[in-house]
Design a protein around this motif. Sequence first.
Motif, PDB file in Angstrom:
ATOM      1  N   SER A 161       0.755  -1.314  -0.058  1.00 42.19           N
ATOM      2  CA  SER A 161       0.009  -0.113   0.011  1.00 42.19           C
ATOM      3  C   SER A 161       0.786   1.159   0.121  1.00 42.19           C
ATOM      4  N   TYR A 162       2.028   1.050   0.546  1.00 41.33           N
ATOM      5  CA  TYR A 162       2.882   2.577   0.831  1.00 41.33           C
ATOM      6  C   TYR A 162       4.023   2.343  -0.249  1.00 41.33           C
ATOM      7  N   VAL A 163       4.774   1.426  -0.427  1.00 38.84           N
ATOM      8  CA  VAL A 163       6.007   1.241  -1.400  1.00 38.84           C
ATOM      9  C   VAL A 163       5.540   1.334  -3.044  1.00 38.84           C
ATOM     10  N   HIS A 164       4.148   0.808  -3.238  1.00 43.35           N
ATOM     11  CA  HIS A 164       3.881   0.427  -4.621  1.00 43.35           C
ATOM     12  C   HIS A 164       2.395   1.064  -4.671  1.00 43.35           C
ATOM     13  N   PRO A 165       1.929   2.202  -4.494  1.00 40.06           N
ATOM     14  CA  PRO A 165       0.558   2.629  -4.503  1.00 40.06           C
ATOM     15  C   PRO A 165       0.182   2.710  -5.897  1.00 40.06           C
ATOM     16  N   LYS A 166       1.118   2.997  -6.893  1.00 43.83           N
ATOM     17  CA  LYS A 166       0.832   2.992  -8.429  1.00 43.83           C
ATOM     18  C   LYS A 166       1.166   1.834  -9.206  1.00 43.83           C
ATOM     19  N   THR A 167       1.725   0.723  -8.569  1.00 42.63           N
ATOM     20  CA  THR A 167       2.036  -0.276  -9.429  1.00 42.63           C
ATOM     21  C   THR A 167       1.548  -1.507  -8.761  1.00 42.63           C
ATOM     22  N   LEU A 168       2.125  -2.247  -7.793  1.00 41.20           N
ATOM     23  CA  LEU A 168       1.445  -3.600  -7.085  1.00 41.20           C
ATOM     24  C   LEU A 168       0.260  -3.299  -6.130  1.00 41.20           C
ATOM     25  N   GLY A 169       0.319  -2.041  -5.480  1.00 40.53           N
ATOM     26  CA  GLY A 169      -0.421  -1.935  -4.482  1.00 40.53           C
ATOM     27  C   GLY A 169      -1.955  -1.465  -4.534  1.00 40.53           C
ATOM     28  N   GLY A 170      -2.091  -0.113  -4.582  1.00 40.91           N
ATOM     29  CA  GLY A 170      -3.532   0.656  -4.712  1.00 40.91           C
ATOM     30  C   GLY A 170      -3.651   0.922  -3.534  1.00 40.91           C
ATOM     31  N   SER A 171      -4.878   0.682  -2.871  1.00 36.93           N
ATOM     32  CA  SER A 171      -5.539   1.260  -1.700  1.00 36.93           C
ATOM     33  C   SER A 171      -4.953   0.897  -0.422  1.00 36.93           C
ATOM     34  N   GLU A 172      -4.788   1.758   0.497  1.00 38.55           N
ATOM     35  CA  GLU A 172      -4.054   1.782   1.672  1.00 38.55           C
ATOM     36  C   GLU A 172      -4.815   0.709   2.488  1.00 38.55           C
ATOM     37  N   GLU A 173      -6.339   0.345   2.197  1.00 37.53           N
ATOM     38  CA  GLU A 173      -7.029  -0.573   2.917  1.00 37.53           C
ATOM     39  C   GLU A 173      -6.360  -2.116   2.873  1.00 37.53           C
ATOM     40  N   TYR A 174      -5.536  -2.271   1.728  1.00 38.18           N
ATOM     41  CA  TYR A 174      -4.816  -3.761   1.666  1.00 38.18           C
ATOM     42  C   TYR A 174      -3.902  -3.923   2.953  1.00 38.18           C
ATOM     43  N   ALA A 175      -3.369  -2.632   3.449  1.00 38.26           N
ATOM     44  CA  ALA A 175      -2.566  -2.779   4.515  1.00 38.26           C
ATOM     45  C   ALA A 175      -3.272  -3.080   5.821  1.00 38.26           C
ATOM     46  N   GLN A 176      -4.707  -2.945   5.733  1.00 35.59           N
ATOM     47  CA  GLN A 176      -5.460  -3.273   7.099  1.00 35.59           C
ATOM     48  C   GLN A 176      -5.771  -5.148   7.100  1.00 35.59           C
ATOM     49  N   LEU A 177      -5.396  -5.603   6.179  1.00 38.78           N
ATOM     50  CA  LEU A 177      -5.734  -7.041   6.094  1.00 38.78           C
ATOM     51  C   LEU A 177      -4.733  -7.710   7.067  1.00 38.78           C
ATOM     52  N   ARG A 178      -5.132  -9.000   7.683  1.00 39.31           N
ATOM     53  CA  ARG A 178      -4.250  -9.660   8.202  1.00 39.31           C
ATOM     54  C   ARG A 178      -4.143 -10.889   7.750  1.00 39.31           C
ATOM     55  N   SER A 179      -3.115 -11.523   7.484  1.00 41.04           N
ATOM     56  CA  SER A 179      -2.593 -12.776   6.616  1.00 41.04           C
ATOM     57  C   SER A 179      -2.749 -13.911   7.433  1.00 41.04           C
ATOM     58  N   TRP A 193      -6.566 -12.490   1.222  1.00 42.68           N
ATOM     59  CA  TRP A 193      -7.590 -12.345   0.257  1.00 42.68           C
ATOM     60  C   TRP A 193      -7.920 -10.815   0.717  1.00 42.68           C
ATOM     61  N   PHE A 194      -8.193 -10.174  -0.604  1.00 39.85           N
ATOM     62  CA  PHE A 194      -8.628  -8.731  -0.639  1.00 39.85           C
ATOM     63  C   PHE A 194     -10.006  -8.676  -1.444  1.00 39.85           C
ATOM     64  N   LEU A 195     -11.225  -8.440  -0.982  1.00 42.24           N
ATOM     65  CA  LEU A 195     -12.400  -8.787  -1.460  1.00 42.24           C
ATOM     66  C   LEU A 195     -13.159  -7.488  -1.852  1.00 42.24           C
ATOM     67  N   ASP A 196     -13.826  -7.543  -3.063  1.00 39.91           N
ATOM     68  CA  ASP A 196     -14.657  -6.420  -3.320  1.00 39.91           C
ATOM     69  C   ASP A 196     -14.143  -5.070  -3.521  1.00 39.91           C
ATOM     70  N   LYS A 197     -12.774  -5.137  -4.068  1.00 39.37           N
ATOM     71  CA  LYS A 197     -12.097  -3.936  -3.906  1.00 39.37           C
ATOM     72  C   LYS A 197     -11.405  -3.514  -5.440  1.00 39.37           C
ATOM     73  N   PRO A 198     -11.199  -1.909  -5.937  1.00 42.50           N
ATOM     74  CA  PRO A 198     -10.527  -1.859  -6.972  1.00 42.50           C
ATOM     75  C   PRO A 198      -9.221  -2.656  -7.238  1.00 42.50           C
ATOM     76  N   PRO A 199      -8.898  -3.136  -8.621  1.00 40.57           N
ATOM     77  CA  PRO A 199      -7.585  -3.910  -8.682  1.00 40.57           C
ATOM     78  C   PRO A 199      -6.452  -3.031  -8.845  1.00 40.57           C
TER      79      PRO A 199
END
Length: 366
Positions: A161-179, A193-199
């Motif tokens: 979410s922070y190193v790759h916001p314009k490449t691999l990442g996208g939304s900072e919501e991804y960082a809220q997930l727990r693996s 898993w990251f469900l129902d979000k922009p690609p």
Amino acid sequence: MFMKNCWYVAGWSHEVEADALFARTICNKRIVFWRDEAGRLHALDDRCCHRGAPLSIGRKEGNAVRCMYHGFLFDTSGTCIEIPGYAQIPPKARVRSYAVVERSRWIWLWMGDPAQADESLIPDTHWLDDPDWACTQPGRLHYDVNYQLVNDNLLDFSHLSYVHPKTLGGSEEYAQLRSKIERLPRGLRITRWFLDKPPAPFVAKLLQAKGMTGNVDRWNNYDFLLPGVLIMDSGFAPAGSGAQEGNRKDGIEFRHCQVVTPETENSCHYFFAQPRNFDKDSLDVSQALYTSILAAFEEDRGIITAQAENIAAEPSFEPVACGLDAALGQFRAMIARQIALENEEETAGGMDKSGNVGRRDEVQTA
């Protein structure tokens, strides 16, 4: 210190050409790779036993390599078979040889006792040359940092979410997930898993070309195996289409294959490629994906290099551990445990061939 009884990726098969000698440093050892007349790959210490000159600046002679300082000739086992002008060859006139295997376009090198090299421990990366999958061009980056910092990066995807916001990442919501983290005999399994979000930005255009214009379900599920091998099942499918339950027919899938190999205590090699199951005949898609992935990996190299320089500037620095560090903490402990085990077994005069560490039944989240 490094693990010895494990397989390291030393390079891509195409890097060692039929008529050339190829040198690379792995785990502080300078090694020369070469092919015999049948095309079989061999690996020796890149140092003549006579006066220490590099064999990699020597020459191939059939199934042997000649040092171009005083002419010592070595066979595939590293045994000296000729000293110009001298019939008697000292018994100690030999250089160390290594177990080496070519599989799925990668060169796998066993740094420990060749007699203990267990090919069943080579991770499965068959997607790299599987005709049912298309693959980007093979990649390699060089890092001037300790290899464990790169391992740390690959074990904590919250940084996307922070190193790759314009490449691999996208939304900072991804960082809220727990693996979910599961312990394997020689590594960890990470499920995210990251469900129902922009690609993610790097696939947005590809998805649009396939008519997938809304939110998606995204997955990044991978095994991270000793000493630093990432094999990831990842992909994108229309939101709510059942990908998490196994229905991926409307989605796209990748099998990322990435490896971190120590060069020295403060440098490492990073090998990567990205097989996919869609647009398999499109060179344009392959090039676009490679360009996007390389740009993202350069972003990683930038932050990790800055991190290493900052740590080196203050040797007394002690990282503050938190829940995000569950996977990387476990993996570092596995490496330390394996090194300690090897040292103990080496002292005792033997080594457990399997080298399994950890337990299969441990599951955590981070």
